[in-house]
Design an enzyme around this catalytic site. Sequence first.
Site, PDB file in Angstrom:
ATOM      1  N   GLY A  96       0.803  -1.215   0.000  1.00  0.00           N
ATOM      2  CA  GLY A  96       0.000   0.000   0.000  1.00  0.00           C
ATOM      3  C   GLY A  96       0.832   1.259   0.000  1.00  0.00           C
ATOM      4  O   GLY A  96       0.488   2.251   0.635  1.00  0.00           O
ATOM      5  N   CYS A  97       1.918   1.256  -0.714  1.00  0.00           N
ATOM      6  CA  CYS A  97       2.907   2.334  -0.711  1.00  0.00           C
ATOM      7  C   CYS A  97       2.896   3.046  -2.062  1.00  0.00           C
ATOM      8  O   CYS A  97       2.538   2.454  -3.076  1.00  0.00           O
ATOM      9  CB  CYS A  97       4.282   1.703  -0.451  1.00  0.00           C
ATOM     10  SG  CYS A  97       5.689   2.805  -0.540  1.00  0.00           S
TER      11      CYS A  97
END
Length: 159
Positions: A34-35
């Site tokens: 989720g970066c």
Amino acid sequence: MSIYDYQVKQTNHEMKSLSDYKGNVLLIVNTATGCGFTPQYEGLQNLYEKYQSEGLEILDFPCNQFGNQAPGSDQEITDFCQLTYQTTFETFAKIKVNGEEADPLYKYLKNEQGGLLGKTIKWNFTKFLVNRKGDVIKRYASTVKPEEIESDILAELAK
């Protein structure tokens, strides 16, 4: 100690010896699903598809230490990578890369190739290049895209 003296935990929680990779060029990456750098999975997979037959192995170590950006289980993370980015390189069990609980492999990598912050990992998608002899030869910041290190990988594969 060399990189081949370390064992890492697979997603099935069995241990795998890095000596299994002797003779290969390794790109070791701490990742997160989720970066902002997560799309680098695509570039990593492209490198893997191009050079695996020549001896490149990419070792993916999810890490949830930076902004809680890898919150899923080991299996959820693996599934996400395979379904979203069609990854075929191995994703290992989630680890810590900084602090007292840092995985021994990452303690070793940071000792061999310190970064701008010394012996800490700044963020997700820090990459380490290991030559065929097992020497940690380069470290790349999160902002360095996989395609930007292709020439370094090619140079090592040619040796």
